[in-house]
Each structure stands twice: as C-alpha cells, then as structure tokens.
Scaffold this active site. Structure first.
Site, PDB file in Angstrom:
ATOM      1  N   SER A 186       0.533 -36.731  12.953  1.00  0.00           N
ATOM      2  CA  SER A 186       0.392 -35.927  11.725  1.00  0.00           C
ATOM      3  C   SER A 186      -0.520 -36.546  10.680  1.00  0.00           C
ATOM      4  CB  SER A 186       1.758 -35.708  11.081  1.00  0.00           C
ATOM      5  OG  SER A 186       2.451 -34.716  11.763  1.00  0.00           O
ATOM      6  N   TYR A 199       7.224 -35.095   4.276  1.00  0.00           N
ATOM      7  CA  TYR A 199       8.162 -33.998   4.530  1.00  0.00           C
ATOM      8  C   TYR A 199       9.350 -34.074   3.577  1.00  0.00           C
ATOM      9  CZ  TYR A 199       5.115 -34.388   8.477  1.00  0.00           C
ATOM     10  OH  TYR A 199       3.992 -34.502   9.250  1.00  0.00           O
TER      11      TYR A 199
HETATM   12  O1  DON Z   1       3.117 -31.114  15.871  1.00  0.00           O
HETATM   13  C1  DON Z   1       3.822 -32.101  16.095  1.00  0.00           C
HETATM   14  O2  DON Z   1       5.035 -32.010  16.219  1.00  0.00           O
HETATM   15  C2  DON Z   1       3.147 -33.444  16.228  1.00  0.00           C
HETATM   16  N1  DON Z   1       1.876 -33.323  16.875  1.00  0.00           N
HETATM   17  C3  DON Z   1       2.939 -34.096  14.904  1.00  0.00           C
HETATM   18  C4  DON Z   1       4.213 -34.249  14.099  1.00  0.00           C
HETATM   19  C5  DON Z   1       4.202 -35.408  13.191  1.00  0.00           C
HETATM   20  O3  DON Z   1       3.522 -36.397  13.374  1.00  0.00           O
HETATM   21  C6  DON Z   1       5.172 -35.350  12.086  1.00  0.00           C
HETATM   22  N2  DON Z   1       5.190 -36.594  11.384  1.00  0.00           N
HETATM   23  N3  DON Z   1       5.912 -37.291  10.878  1.00  0.00           N
END
Ligand code: DON
Length: 304
Positions: free
Chosen positions: A64, A240
């Site tokens: 993310s 978040y």
């Molecule tokens: O879309 C997803 O679930 C992952 N590619 C990225 C999520 C993520 O890194 C959330 N971070 N804390």
C-alpha cells in the site's frame, strides 16, 4: 549534533530480537513466505546525509505504500479533478472496508485505502499510454535506480486471492467511477502493490515529499501546494484506522503497507523508512510503529 547512526542502531538492536513481532500477512500467499525476523531502517536527511541500520538493503514488497506514489503520479496529470472522484477524509476503517465507498455516490473516502487507490489506478490507465511501464519508470526516476521492478509472483498471488478488491472495483464500476475495465484496473493495481524496494530505495522515493517536490535528482515533480496536500493525506489517512495512533505516537506524515514497510517524513528535514514484516491487528508493522515512535521521541523531531 544528533548522532543518527547511533540512534538507528540502538533502536534496531532493541527491537530486532523482540519476542512479540506481530503476524506476517498471509492473505496474499507470496507475502506469507517472508521471515518475521527481518528488521531494517533507513534515514535520508534532506541535506544529503544517509544512515541505514539492520536489513536496510533487503528488498521487500511495498504494497500500500505504492498508493502514495500513484497519487503523486496522478496529481500533476489529472489536477484537482482527482478529488471529484475520491474524497480526502480519514476512513476510521480498515484498508479493505467496503463501507469506504460512500454508497450513494460511489466516492471512496480517500486515495490511500484500497477503493480510493483503485480509482487512482483507473485515472492513470486513462492518462498514460503504457501505464505499467510509465509508473515503473517514474519510480525508477524518483529513486535514480533502474533496478527497481514489479514482482510478478506477488502480483499473480494477489490477483488469485484478491476477491475483496474485485468486489470493490465492481462496486466502483457500478457507480460509474471506473472508466476502464475492472480486470485492467486491477492488473495495474496489483502490479503497483507488488513493487519491491529496499528501505534505502523507498526512503529515496519519498525524498521529494520532504524536499518541496524535488526528487533526489533535483527534478521538480510536484509544486509546494501539491506536496502540502499529499503530506496532509498521508498524515490523516496513511494508517487506516490507526492514523490517529500514528500521529499520536510518531507525529509524521507517513504510509504503511502489509509487506511490513513504513515510509514517513518531516517536511524540509528528512525521510525515514522502516521494514519489519510482522503486522499488528490493524495491518500496520508492529515493530515499525514502535521504531518510529522511538526515533521521533529520541531525536525530538516530529511535525508537532
Ligand atoms: O490491496 C491489498 O490488499 C494489498 N495489495 C495492499 C494492502 C495494504 O498494504 C494495506 N496496508 N497496510
């Protein structure tokens, strides 16, 4: 004078061997293979000094954290129209929460949650001729490092299990907030998340957010106003439903990823990254949060 190297080394030595490390993300099966004993930090001062400790030179999946870089790629291309399709309010919910689409309008709460970043990916697809090649080249230019790449295995692994993101993209499409096909948009999104960088490369990539829009190579990518806005979004939305906690404990704009990375910065002063793959229950690096809290407390350097 602050002895940054001593501070990074002390933090690394005190946290690296913690008995409690959090849980490595396994909902993307490829990520589940990463050892929870990895721990690295890297610091770039805007004046050019650099400091690394622990596993700062091992590549990891930025996940993310890429959402900040797709946003910074989109801002000069699309301008303020971005914010007709994505809001800038903190969500107070997990990164993959469906309620983040405000259902009446199909507008995600902000560009750093999954649904918001999927809309940004859609904008890049509409504006760029070869979106995946262009975005990778952008990241390579920011860091002045041509070795950075997508990890095709991680992208494929996420695509196979990415039901939640398929649901979010379909919902966005149903609200007319995606111009391109769901499959195409998600292919880009899964690739942006799969980029691998070391703590040093990631800190270099974020340098422009601390350096008034100019990257390591002194090229201006963003105006001061654009940097102000992106940093504000990181501060309020980068973690978040733990954005408040990160501001409270660390006090820097930043962004986390489920690969266990965190990138943060103090405008006009420094960028700092940390990688520890074990996550807390909110999906942020368990030891990374602690490391950055120790860093800003010991150096007395935060935006507050
Ligand atoms: O879309 C997803 O679930 C992952 N590619 C990225 C999520 C993520 O890194 C959330 N971070 N804390």
């Amino acid at each position: 004078m602050i002895d940054y190297q001593a501070i990074l080394d002390t933090i690394t030595n005190s946290l690296k061997h913690s008995a409690v490390k959090g849980e490595v993300a396994s909902y993307i099966p490829e990520l589940g293979k990463v050892k929870d004993t990895n721990f690295g930090m890297f610091l770039n001062l805007v004046d050019g000094e650099k400091y690394g400790s622990g596993d700062w030179d091992k590549p990891f999946s930025i996940q993310s954290i890429s959402k900040v870089l797709t946003l910074s790629r989109a801002v000069p291309l699309v301008g303020n129209k971005i914010f007709d399709r994505v809001d800038v309010e903190p969500s107070g919910n997990p990164f993959n929460h469906m309620a983040l689409l405000e259902l009446e309008k199909g507008i995600p709460r902000n560009p750093l949650i999954n649904s918001g970043s999927i809309v940004i990916a859609d904008m890049l697809l509409s504006h760029l001729e070869n979106p995946k090649e262009d975005f990778l080249q952008y990241v390579r230019d920011l860091t002045n490092d041509q070795s950075i790449s997508y990890n095709e295995k991680v992208a494929a692994s996420e695509s196979e299990t990415g039901f939640n993101n398929y649901a979010a993209a379909n919902l966005l499409k149903s609200f007319d907030n995606l111009e391109n096909e769901v499959e195409e948009v998600l292919d880009f999104y899964f690739h942006q998340c799969s980029i691998e960088m070391t703590c040093e490369q990631l800190s270099n990539a974020f340098y422009m957010f601390a350096n008034r829009g100019k990257c390591m190579r002194n090229t201006a990518h963003l105006t001061l106003n654009q940097v102000k806005r992106i940093n504000a979004i990181m501060l309020t939305c980068g973690f978040y439903d733990e954005a408040g906690e990160f501001a409270f404990e660390v006090g820097l704009p930043g962004k986390s990823g489920v690969g266990g990375g965190i990138a943060a910065l103090l405008p006009n002063e420094f960028t700092i990254t940390c990688w520890a793959p074990g996550l807390n229950e909110k999906g942020n690096s368990y030891l990374g949060m602690q490391a950055l809290e120790l860093f800003t407390t010991q150096t007395k350097r935060s935006i507050f």
